[in-house]
Write a protein that holds these residues in place. Structure first.
Motif, PDB file in Angstrom:
ATOM      1  N   GLY A  41      -5.088  -4.240  67.320  1.00  0.00           N
ATOM      2  CA  GLY A  41      -3.804  -3.627  67.614  1.00  0.00           C
ATOM      3  C   GLY A  41      -3.701  -2.192  68.426  1.00  0.00           C
ATOM      4  N   GLY A  42      -2.991  -1.195  67.761  1.00  0.00           N
ATOM      5  CA  GLY A  42      -2.832   0.111  68.377  1.00  0.00           C
ATOM      6  C   GLY A  42      -4.126   0.753  68.164  1.00  0.00           C
ATOM      7  N   ARG A  45      -5.802  -0.437  71.413  1.00  0.00           N
ATOM      8  CA  ARG A  45      -5.058  -0.105  72.616  1.00  0.00           C
ATOM      9  C   ARG A  45      -5.378   1.616  72.849  1.00  0.00           C
ATOM     10  N   ARG A 128       0.974 -13.548  67.993  1.00  0.00           N
ATOM     11  CA  ARG A 128       2.077 -13.166  67.119  1.00  0.00           C
ATOM     12  C   ARG A 128       2.828 -12.002  67.192  1.00  0.00           C
ATOM     13  N   ARG A 129       1.910 -11.049  67.973  1.00  0.00           N
ATOM     14  CA  ARG A 129       2.056  -9.779  68.095  1.00  0.00           C
ATOM     15  C   ARG A 129       3.279  -9.383  69.240  1.00  0.00           C
ATOM     16  N   ASP A 130       3.716  -8.203  68.959  1.00  0.00           N
ATOM     17  CA  ASP A 130       4.987  -7.786  69.731  1.00  0.00           C
ATOM     18  C   ASP A 130       4.715  -7.713  71.316  1.00  0.00           C
ATOM     19  N   ASN A 134      -0.745  -4.710  72.780  1.00  0.00           N
ATOM     20  CA  ASN A 134      -1.438  -4.441  71.427  1.00  0.00           C
ATOM     21  C   ASN A 134      -2.065  -5.827  70.861  1.00  0.00           C
ATOM     22  N   ASP A 174      11.993 -11.152  66.492  1.00  0.00           N
ATOM     23  CA  ASP A 174      11.895  -9.958  65.583  1.00  0.00           C
ATOM     24  C   ASP A 174      12.673  -8.717  66.451  1.00  0.00           C
ATOM     25  N   THR A 176      13.521  -5.920  65.708  1.00  0.00           N
ATOM     26  CA  THR A 176      12.989  -4.566  65.713  1.00  0.00           C
ATOM     27  C   THR A 176      12.017  -4.067  66.860  1.00  0.00           C
ATOM     28  N   ARG A 177      11.473  -4.990  67.576  1.00  0.00           N
ATOM     29  CA  ARG A 177      10.592  -4.846  68.626  1.00  0.00           C
ATOM     30  C   ARG A 177      11.379  -4.238  69.817  1.00  0.00           C
ATOM     31  N   ARG A 180      10.582  -0.949  69.275  1.00  0.00           N
ATOM     32  CA  ARG A 180       9.091  -0.426  69.277  1.00  0.00           C
ATOM     33  C   ARG A 180       8.911  -0.442  71.014  1.00  0.00           C
ATOM     34  N   ARG A 183       9.896   2.908  72.121  1.00  0.00           N
ATOM     35  CA  ARG A 183       9.120   3.838  71.742  1.00  0.00           C
ATOM     36  C   ARG A 183       7.780   4.001  72.219  1.00  0.00           C
ATOM     37  N   PHE A 184       7.060   2.826  72.416  1.00  0.00           N
ATOM     38  CA  PHE A 184       5.863   2.682  73.169  1.00  0.00           C
ATOM     39  C   PHE A 184       6.131   3.157  74.865  1.00  0.00           C
ATOM     40  N   ARG A 187       6.474   6.940  74.439  1.00  0.00           N
ATOM     41  CA  ARG A 187       5.258   7.642  73.936  1.00  0.00           C
ATOM     42  C   ARG A 187       4.079   7.366  75.074  1.00  0.00           C
TER      43      ARG A 187
HETATM   44  N1  CTP Z   1       3.799  -5.812  65.056  1.00  0.00           N
HETATM   45  C1  CTP Z   1       4.710  -6.787  65.948  1.00  0.00           C
HETATM   46  N2  CTP Z   1       5.828  -6.634  65.521  1.00  0.00           N
HETATM   47  C2  CTP Z   1       6.344  -5.623  64.676  1.00  0.00           C
HETATM   48  C3  CTP Z   1       5.560  -4.875  64.253  1.00  0.00           C
HETATM   49  C4  CTP Z   1       4.307  -4.721  64.217  1.00  0.00           C
HETATM   50  O1  CTP Z   1       4.222  -7.818  66.342  1.00  0.00           O
HETATM   51  N3  CTP Z   1       7.735  -5.512  64.491  1.00  0.00           N
HETATM   52  C5  CTP Z   1       2.197  -5.832  65.591  1.00  0.00           C
HETATM   53  C6  CTP Z   1       1.802  -4.832  66.612  1.00  0.00           C
HETATM   54  O2  CTP Z   1       1.123  -5.774  67.524  1.00  0.00           O
HETATM   55  C7  CTP Z   1       0.914  -3.969  66.275  1.00  0.00           C
HETATM   56  C8  CTP Z   1       0.673  -4.375  64.915  1.00  0.00           C
HETATM   57  O3  CTP Z   1       1.706  -5.354  64.552  1.00  0.00           O
HETATM   58  O4  CTP Z   1      -0.160  -3.578  66.939  1.00  0.00           O
HETATM   59  C9  CTP Z   1       0.587  -3.248  63.935  1.00  0.00           C
HETATM   60  O5  CTP Z   1       1.789  -2.572  63.655  1.00  0.00           O
HETATM   61  P1  CTP Z   1       2.003  -0.889  63.724  1.00  0.00           P
HETATM   62  O6  CTP Z   1       0.892  -0.313  62.852  1.00  0.00           O
HETATM   63  O7  CTP Z   1       3.300  -0.648  63.481  1.00  0.00           O
HETATM   64  O8  CTP Z   1       1.659  -0.702  65.107  1.00  0.00           O
HETATM   65  P2  CTP Z   1       0.738   0.271  66.124  1.00  0.00           P
HETATM   66  O9  CTP Z   1       0.470  -0.550  67.420  1.00  0.00           O
HETATM   67  O10 CTP Z   1      -0.560   0.847  65.364  1.00  0.00           O
HETATM   68  O11 CTP Z   1       1.599   1.506  66.445  1.00  0.00           O
HETATM   69  P3  CTP Z   1       1.437   3.087  66.094  1.00  0.00           P
HETATM   70  O12 CTP Z   1       0.530   3.356  67.123  1.00  0.00           O
HETATM   71  O13 CTP Z   1       2.784   3.474  66.067  1.00  0.00           O
HETATM   72  O14 CTP Z   1       0.741   3.124  64.786  1.00  0.00           O
END
Ligand code: CTP
Length: 435
Positions: A41-42, A45, A128-130, A134, A174, A176-177, A180, A183-184, A187
């Protein structure tokens, strides 16, 4: 793709010793338990982007809870297990937290619902990730340490600076993505891929945001509003039609833009002071966004986003009253310099820092801004040298009179009418005589 040696060098040069040590401790336990463990994940990245991120998330091909307990047995830390999701948090003595998940797929029964958990391989876990950026997994076992698993083109998209979903239903599964994604994008200075942007726009069109629970919406919004400079993301949310999904009266016009700019300045100034407790940045920006909203409209959006009650009280109840206080200060601004500090303090008493910073951002009066900044930095914390016991010893009646005299003393000190302890004693005596 990056060679493991290159990734190992990134770990050695980019991460603090503490995190490097943590990764090698994980590596040892992984080998002992005999299962594959990855950082995901993050964290991965940001390691590749050379951006600071100390939140290590790991996935274990096996049982995360067993792994976490084994880890905790060897190092000074506790484990909080979530049996239902087969995840664990390892909590270190200093409060640092390591998230441990089991490889799994989640499928979403309906848009916006919480995911189901099932055991599966790392590839399915990543699928399954967004967003593709990530989906990197960094192998931590000794023999594969530093190898990157990149099934979905993450390194390509990091290079292209593109935010891309993995499949067409991502925003439907999802919603909420969508937040996100913005945001990404803002940012990291990335751009939504064209196909991804089209998918997002059609999910907005089909009103999928309305299926998300209010708390999750609130979380996404506050994460954005807590960023150093949330304005570009808010502006982008508007352009994509997402801002209107949260509140149809929120607009990004020149006035709101200017408020955000001033709010950022005020927050920055406040941060440099190191005074008192840290402020909730999002509250200040929430107020900026909601400038044109009536109290009723404000209450409606707070309800829709289930803003915590204590903040609703401030956003809805306090806002009007405080704005009135400030209008009066602005009206009197010519005379403000002659006001006694105790008078200004009296008017600003009880107003929270977030609201004060918002008012500072909004006012066009330098005199008002100066008065508020003096209040925050000097006047608010002024206390008399004498305390209640001292007053009793000086013959002041017990009961409410003590509080009254203390308040008078405080005002006298604010207005530099007393400075030494003896001055205060004399002041109390003169109070006694005059009453
Ligand atoms: N994730 C997702 N869908 C969401 C939330 C999270 O698929 N609605 C996945 C993302 O792939 C992410 C992982 O869960 O990498 C962890 O989530 P989070 O900690 O929120 O994301 P980070 O990428 O670590 O973001 P940040 O840099 O803001 O901490």
């Amino acid at each position: 793709g990056l060679h493991p040696r290159h990734v190992q060098r990134l770990i050695q040069t980019r991460l603090p010793k503490r995190i490097q040590q943590l990764l090698s401790q994980i590596s040892s336990v992984a080998d002992e338990v005999g299962c594959s463990v990855y950082a995901v994940g993050g964290f991965v990245r940001d390691l590749l982007l050379h951006k600071k991120n100390l939140d290590v998330d790991i996935v274990v091909e096996g049982n995360a809870i067993d792994f976490a307990r084994r880890f905790a047995d060897q190092h000074a830390c506790r484990v909080r297990a979530h049996e239902k999701f087969v995840t664990a948090v390892v909590i270190f003595d200093d409060g640092y937290k390591l998230d441990v998940a089991s490889t799994r797929t989640e499928y979403y029964l309906e848009p916006g619902a919480l995911p189901n958990v099932e055991e599966a391989s790392i590839k399915l876990d990543l699928y399954r990730r967004d967003f593709t950026i990530n989906t990197l997994a960094l192998a931590l076992n000794h023999d594969s340490y530093g190898e990157l698993l990149d099934y979905f083109g993450a390194q390509r998209d990091l290079h292209d600076k593109a935010i891309r979903v993995l499949h067409n239903l991502s925003f439907v599964e999802d919603p909420t993505r969508m937040f996100r994604a913005v945001r990404f994008e803002q940012r990291l200075g990335f751009k939504l891929g064209m196909h991804t942007e089209n998918l997002l726009r059609s999910a907005v069109e089909m009103d999928f945001v309305q299926r998300v629970g209010p708390l999750r919406l609130f979380n996404e919004l506050t994460i954005i509003l807590n960023e150093e400079n949330p304005f570009p993301a808010i502006s982008r949310l508007e352009e994509l039609g997402l801002l209107a999904c949260l509140c149809d009266q929120w607009r990004v016009d020149a006035r709101v833009k200017e408020s955000f700019r001033q709010a950022q300045k005020a927050l920055h100034w406040h941060e440099l002071l190191y005074t008192g407790s840290p402020v909730e940045r999002w509250v200040v920006y929430f107020l900026c966004l909601s400038q044109p909203l009536s109290d009723d409209a404000m209450a409606a959006v707070c309800g829709k986003l289930s803003v915590p009650q204590r903040w609703q009280d401030i956003l809805v109840g306090e806002r009007c009253r405080v704005m009135k206080v400030f209008h009066r200060l602005e009206r009197d601004q010519q005379k403000l310099a002659e006001y006694r500090p105790s008078e200004v303090s009296q008017r600003l008493k009880g107003i929270g820092d977030e609201m004060l910073l918002y008012a500072m951002a909004r006012t066009h009066s330098d005199a008002v801004r100066l008065a508020v900044s003096q209040y925050l930095t000097q006047w608010r914390d002024v206390k008399p040298l004498l305390n209640g016991d001292d007053l009793i010893a000086l013959g002041v009646d017990r009961g409410p009179r003590i509080g009254e005299v203390l308040a008078l003393l405080r005002d006298a000190r604010l207005d530099a009418e007393v400075s030494s302890r003896q001055d205060e004693v004399d002041f109390v005596r003169s109070c006694q005589m005059s009453c």
